[in-house]
Design a protein around this motif. Structure first.
Motif, short mmCIF file in Angstrom:
data_model
loop_
_atom_site.label_atom_id
_atom_site.label_comp_id
_atom_site.label_asym_id
_atom_site.label_seq_id
_atom_site.Cartn_x
_atom_site.Cartn_y
_atom_site.Cartn_z
N VAL A 120 64.31 65.98 68.68
CA VAL A 120 63.36 64.87 68.71
C VAL A 120 62.62 64.94 70.03
O VAL A 120 63.21 64.98 71.10
N ARG A 121 61.29 64.98 69.92
CA ARG A 121 60.42 64.99 71.09
C ARG A 121 59.69 63.65 71.15
O ARG A 121 60.14 62.73 71.79
N SER A 122 58.59 63.54 70.44
CA SER A 122 57.79 62.30 70.46
C SER A 122 58.24 61.31 69.39
O SER A 122 57.86 60.15 69.44
N LEU A 127 59.10 59.09 62.41
CA LEU A 127 58.37 57.89 62.01
C LEU A 127 57.63 58.10 60.69
O LEU A 127 57.62 57.21 59.83
N THR A 128 57.06 59.27 60.49
CA THR A 128 56.38 59.58 59.23
C THR A 128 57.38 59.55 58.08
O THR A 128 57.11 58.97 57.02
N ALA A 129 58.54 60.17 58.28
CA ALA A 129 59.57 60.18 57.24
C ALA A 129 60.09 58.77 56.97
O ALA A 129 60.30 58.39 55.81
N ALA A 130 60.31 57.99 58.01
CA ALA A 130 60.80 56.61 57.84
C ALA A 130 59.79 55.80 57.05
O ALA A 130 60.17 55.02 56.15
N ARG A 131 58.52 55.95 57.35
CA ARG A 131 57.46 55.22 56.63
C ARG A 131 57.49 55.58 55.15
O ARG A 131 57.45 54.72 54.28
N THR A 132 57.59 56.87 54.85
CA THR A 132 57.64 57.33 53.46
C THR A 132 58.85 56.74 52.74
O THR A 132 58.74 56.25 51.61
N LEU A 133 60.00 56.79 53.38
CA LEU A 133 61.22 56.25 52.78
C LEU A 133 61.13 54.73 52.59
O LEU A 133 61.54 54.20 51.55
N ARG A 134 60.59 54.04 53.57
CA ARG A 134 60.46 52.58 53.47
C ARG A 134 59.52 52.20 52.34
O ARG A 134 59.79 51.26 51.59
N ILE A 135 58.43 52.92 52.19
CA ILE A 135 57.50 52.66 51.08
C ILE A 135 58.20 52.87 49.75
O ILE A 135 57.95 52.15 48.77
N ALA A 136 59.12 53.85 49.70
CA ALA A 136 59.88 54.14 48.48
C ALA A 136 61.05 53.18 48.28
O ALA A 136 61.81 53.34 47.32
N GLY A 137 61.20 52.20 49.17
CA GLY A 137 62.23 51.18 48.98
C GLY A 137 63.53 51.39 49.73
O GLY A 137 64.49 50.64 49.54
N ALA A 138 63.60 52.38 50.60
CA ALA A 138 64.83 52.62 51.38
C ALA A 138 64.84 51.75 52.63
O ALA A 138 63.79 51.33 53.12
N LYS A 139 66.03 51.52 53.14
CA LYS A 139 66.21 50.83 54.42
C LYS A 139 66.50 51.92 55.46
O LYS A 139 67.48 52.65 55.32
N LEU A 151 60.58 63.04 75.79
CA LEU A 151 59.12 63.00 75.64
C LEU A 151 58.66 61.73 74.92
O LEU A 151 57.60 61.72 74.28
N GLY A 152 59.46 60.66 75.00
CA GLY A 152 59.04 59.37 74.47
C GLY A 152 59.49 59.03 73.07
O GLY A 152 59.19 57.95 72.57
N GLY A 153 60.19 59.91 72.41
CA GLY A 153 60.62 59.65 71.04
C GLY A 153 61.50 58.43 70.87
O GLY A 153 61.28 57.61 69.97
N ARG A 154 62.48 58.27 71.74
CA ARG A 154 63.40 57.13 71.64
C ARG A 154 62.64 55.80 71.75
O ARG A 154 62.83 54.89 70.94
N ARG A 155 61.74 55.71 72.71
CA ARG A 155 60.96 54.48 72.91
C ARG A 155 60.07 54.21 71.70
O ARG A 155 59.99 53.10 71.19
N ARG A 156 59.41 55.26 71.25
CA ARG A 156 58.51 55.12 70.10
C ARG A 156 59.26 54.68 68.84
O ARG A 156 58.78 53.82 68.09
N GLU A 159 60.14 51.01 68.92
CA GLU A 159 59.00 50.15 68.59
C GLU A 159 58.92 49.88 67.09
O GLU A 159 58.36 48.87 66.67
N TYR A 160 59.47 50.78 66.29
CA TYR A 160 59.47 50.64 64.83
C TYR A 160 60.87 50.30 64.30
O TYR A 160 61.20 50.61 63.16
N HIS A 161 61.68 49.70 65.17
CA HIS A 161 63.01 49.20 64.80
C HIS A 161 63.94 50.30 64.29
O HIS A 161 64.66 50.11 63.31
#
Length: 182
Positions: A120-122, A127-139, A151-156, A159-161
């Motif tokens: 994990v870098r940024s 985040l892209t995978a999480a968004r896809t899964l969340r749209i598909a109904g996953a938690k 490189l900021g990944g943890r902070r970023r 920000e998206y819980h």
């Protein structure tokens, strides 16, 4: 570093997967060295031991492990075998033929899913995978990785819980390996 990570396993990972060669990142920057997840995945004993150690990082409420293409897939398969949890696999994009799926493998709708990746870098791919899964109904609230680069990944992700649990931070690698992949 994960509490159950041994110095011997750190040394094996560094020796096998830390490569001192030029590597171009997606944004065009060139590293003098990198962490090669394919060398990790190609060593069955090391992959097994990494997965067994990573299994302690899997949150108790996890119902499905989801690996990101391509580096997270072998880790997810090994982690699934170590934990007994079903596995799903995230394509970089929806397949244009055949099943036309973006998510393959185990069903994720309504399930507590933990993302798995190699490095994990940024945090952008997670985040892209999480968004896809969340749209598909996953938690999705957690992600695991073998190596976290600062490189900021943890902070970023926060920000998206999403919480990030790495097996190793770059600083945990032996000095020559850590300096090489900085």
């Amino acid at each position: 570093m994960s509490a159950n990570m041994t110095p011997g396993l750190v040394a094996r990972l560094a020796e096998t997967a830390c490569v001192s060669e030029a590597f171009t990142l997606p944004d065009g920057r060139v590293l003098e060295a990198y962490f090669d997840e394919y060398r990790l995945a190609a060593d069955p004993g090391l992959l097994r031991d990494v997965a067994a150690t990573m299994s302690a990082l899997v949150p108790a409420e996890t119902e499905v492990l989801a690996g990101l293409a391509l580096g997270g897939v072998p880790l997810t398969v090994a982690l699934s075998a170590a934990t007994g949890l079903p596995a799903a696999f995230m394509r970089r994009g929806r397949k244009r033929y055949g099943s036309k799926r973006h998510i393959e493998g185990a069903a994720t709708e309504g399930k507590q899913v933990v993302l798995v990746d190699d490095v994990v870098r940024s945090g952008g791919q997670l985040l892209t995978a999480a968004r896809t899964l969340r749209i598909a109904g996953a938690k999705v609230t957690d992600a695991l990785c073998v190596l976290e680069r600062p490189l900021g990944g943890r902070r970023r992700l926060a920000e998206y819980h999403m919480a990030l649990s790495p097996l190793l931070a770059e600083a945990d690698l032996p000095a020559p390996a850590a300096e090489a992949i900085s």
